[in-house]
Design a protein around this motif. Structure first.
Motif, PDB file in Angstrom:
ATOM      1  N   ASP A   1       0.836  -1.198   0.000  1.00  0.00           N
ATOM      2  CA  ASP A   1       0.000   0.000   0.000  1.00  0.00           C
ATOM      3  C   ASP A   1       0.875   1.255   0.000  1.00  0.00           C
ATOM      4  O   ASP A   1       0.588   2.220  -0.707  1.00  0.00           O
ATOM      5  CB  ASP A   1      -0.945   0.006   1.201  1.00  0.00           C
ATOM      6  N   LEU A   2       1.964   1.226   0.766  1.00  0.00           N
ATOM      7  CA  LEU A   2       2.882   2.370   0.794  1.00  0.00           C
ATOM      8  C   LEU A   2       3.545   2.556  -0.563  1.00  0.00           C
ATOM      9  O   LEU A   2       3.689   3.684  -1.039  1.00  0.00           O
ATOM     10  CB  LEU A   2       3.928   2.195   1.901  1.00  0.00           C
ATOM     11  N   VAL A   3       3.942   1.475  -1.212  1.00  0.00           N
ATOM     12  CA  VAL A   3       4.503   1.553  -2.569  1.00  0.00           C
ATOM     13  C   VAL A   3       3.512   2.254  -3.483  1.00  0.00           C
ATOM     14  O   VAL A   3       3.861   3.190  -4.213  1.00  0.00           O
ATOM     15  CB  VAL A   3       4.837   0.146  -3.130  1.00  0.00           C
ATOM     16  N   ASP A   4       2.273   1.819  -3.453  1.00  0.00           N
ATOM     17  CA  ASP A   4       1.243   2.384  -4.332  1.00  0.00           C
ATOM     18  C   ASP A   4       1.012   3.868  -4.042  1.00  0.00           C
ATOM     19  O   ASP A   4       0.878   4.672  -4.976  1.00  0.00           O
ATOM     20  CB  ASP A   4      -0.066   1.606  -4.184  1.00  0.00           C
ATOM     21  N   ARG A   5       0.974   4.236  -2.773  1.00  0.00           N
ATOM     22  CA  ARG A   5       0.752   5.635  -2.401  1.00  0.00           C
ATOM     23  C   ARG A   5       1.927   6.519  -2.819  1.00  0.00           C
ATOM     24  O   ARG A   5       1.722   7.628  -3.331  1.00  0.00           O
ATOM     25  CB  ARG A   5       0.513   5.763  -0.902  1.00  0.00           C
ATOM     26  N   LEU A   6       3.158   6.050  -2.574  1.00  0.00           N
ATOM     27  CA  LEU A   6       4.334   6.826  -2.970  1.00  0.00           C
ATOM     28  C   LEU A   6       4.389   6.990  -4.484  1.00  0.00           C
ATOM     29  O   LEU A   6       4.650   8.085  -4.992  1.00  0.00           O
ATOM     30  CB  LEU A   6       5.611   6.155  -2.465  1.00  0.00           C
ATOM     31  N   ALA A   7       4.137   5.906  -5.206  1.00  0.00           N
ATOM     32  CA  ALA A   7       4.155   5.966  -6.670  1.00  0.00           C
ATOM     33  C   ALA A   7       3.105   6.944  -7.192  1.00  0.00           C
ATOM     34  O   ALA A   7       3.376   7.727  -8.110  1.00  0.00           O
ATOM     35  CB  ALA A   7       3.939   4.574  -7.253  1.00  0.00           C
ATOM     36  N   ALA A   8       1.920   6.923  -6.602  1.00  0.00           N
ATOM     37  CA  ALA A   8       0.860   7.836  -7.040  1.00  0.00           C
ATOM     38  C   ALA A   8       1.238   9.289  -6.770  1.00  0.00           C
ATOM     39  O   ALA A   8       1.006  10.164  -7.601  1.00  0.00           O
ATOM     40  CB  ALA A   8      -0.455   7.485  -6.347  1.00  0.00           C
ATOM     41  N   GLU A   9       1.838   9.544  -5.606  1.00  0.00           N
ATOM     42  CA  GLU A   9       2.216  10.912  -5.241  1.00  0.00           C
ATOM     43  C   GLU A   9       3.327  11.447  -6.143  1.00  0.00           C
ATOM     44  O   GLU A   9       3.354  12.628  -6.475  1.00  0.00           O
ATOM     45  CB  GLU A   9       2.662  10.954  -3.784  1.00  0.00           C
ATOM     46  N   LEU A  10       4.245  10.573  -6.547  1.00  0.00           N
ATOM     47  CA  LEU A  10       5.387  10.993  -7.364  1.00  0.00           C
ATOM     48  C   LEU A  10       5.144  10.772  -8.856  1.00  0.00           C
ATOM     49  O   LEU A  10       6.034  11.003  -9.672  1.00  0.00           O
ATOM     50  CB  LEU A  10       6.653  10.256  -6.917  1.00  0.00           C
ATOM     51  N   ASP A  11       3.939  10.320  -9.204  1.00  0.00           N
ATOM     52  CA  ASP A  11       3.584  10.089 -10.594  1.00  0.00           C
ATOM     53  C   ASP A  11       3.781  11.363 -11.399  1.00  0.00           C
ATOM     54  O   ASP A  11       3.447  12.450 -10.952  1.00  0.00           O
ATOM     55  CB  ASP A  11       2.123   9.632 -10.699  1.00  0.00           C
ATOM     56  N   GLY A  12       4.332  11.209 -12.545  1.00  0.00           N
ATOM     57  CA  GLY A  12       4.578  12.373 -13.390  1.00  0.00           C
ATOM     58  C   GLY A  12       5.999  12.879 -13.294  1.00  0.00           C
ATOM     59  O   GLY A  12       6.439  13.663 -14.118  1.00  0.00           O
ATOM     60  N   ASN A  13       6.742  12.446 -12.282  1.00  0.00           N
ATOM     61  CA  ASN A  13       8.153  12.820 -12.181  1.00  0.00           C
ATOM     62  C   ASN A  13       8.975  11.607 -12.601  1.00  0.00           C
ATOM     63  O   ASN A  13       9.087  10.636 -11.856  1.00  0.00           O
ATOM     64  CB  ASN A  13       8.515  13.244 -10.768  1.00  0.00           C
ATOM     65  N   PRO A  14       9.544  11.654 -13.810  1.00  0.00           N
ATOM     66  CA  PRO A  14      10.263  10.491 -14.335  1.00  0.00           C
ATOM     67  C   PRO A  14      11.573  10.185 -13.604  1.00  0.00           C
ATOM     68  O   PRO A  14      12.205   9.175 -13.889  1.00  0.00           O
ATOM     69  CB  PRO A  14      10.529  10.870 -15.794  1.00  0.00           C
ATOM     70  N   ALA A  15      11.966  11.018 -12.650  1.00  0.00           N
ATOM     71  CA  ALA A  15      13.207  10.772 -11.918  1.00  0.00           C
ATOM     72  C   ALA A  15      13.057   9.648 -10.898  1.00  0.00           C
ATOM     73  O   ALA A  15      14.049   9.103 -10.432  1.00  0.00           O
ATOM     74  CB  ALA A  15      13.677  12.042 -11.216  1.00  0.00           C
TER      75      ALA A  15
END
Length: 118
Positions: free
Chosen positions: A26-40
């Motif tokens: 769940d933390l992976v999914d939340r972090l990925a969603a929050e940082l979505d759009g930043n290709p770094a």
């Protein structure tokens, strides 16, 4: 599309403080969603990072930068701190930071800081 230069790795086997759930994915999914759009950034889960005594564990790494392993992470209470650290870490040339420079919620959660490959 550019290749991610910064990885955030979360243990998916760590149990929560109540010993009833495994909050890592769940933390992976939340972090990925929050940082979505930043290709770094690349956010992913792994089966174990041997931080069982300090669940939940989260690592930050990037080529030519110091690497960090944080433990005793509460996905809800420390979520904003992890995002703040991700953005701070991205901006550091060598990844090196003092504990006092990190978000307050991570101040006492650093398990390891590994210097960049010399």
């Amino acid at each position: 599309m550019s290749t991610p230069t910064h990885q955030i790795i979360v243990c998916t086997l760590c149990k929560s403080a109540d010993d009833q759930s495994r909050p890592g994915q769940d933390l992976v999914d939340r972090l990925a969603a929050e940082l979505d759009g930043n290709p770094a950034y690349e956010v992913r889960g792994v089966g174990c990072m041997a931080g069982c005594g300090h669940p939940c564990t989260v690592a930050f790494r990037s080529p030519d930068k110091a690497q960090y392993l944080f433990g005793d992470i509460c996905p809800d209470a420390n979520f904003a701190d992890l995002i703040d650290f991700a953005r701070m870490y991205h901006g550091l040339d060598d990844g090196w930071s003092k504990a006092s420079q990190r978000p307050a919620g991570l101040y006492d959660k650093t398990l390891a800081r590994i210097p960049a490959h010399l």
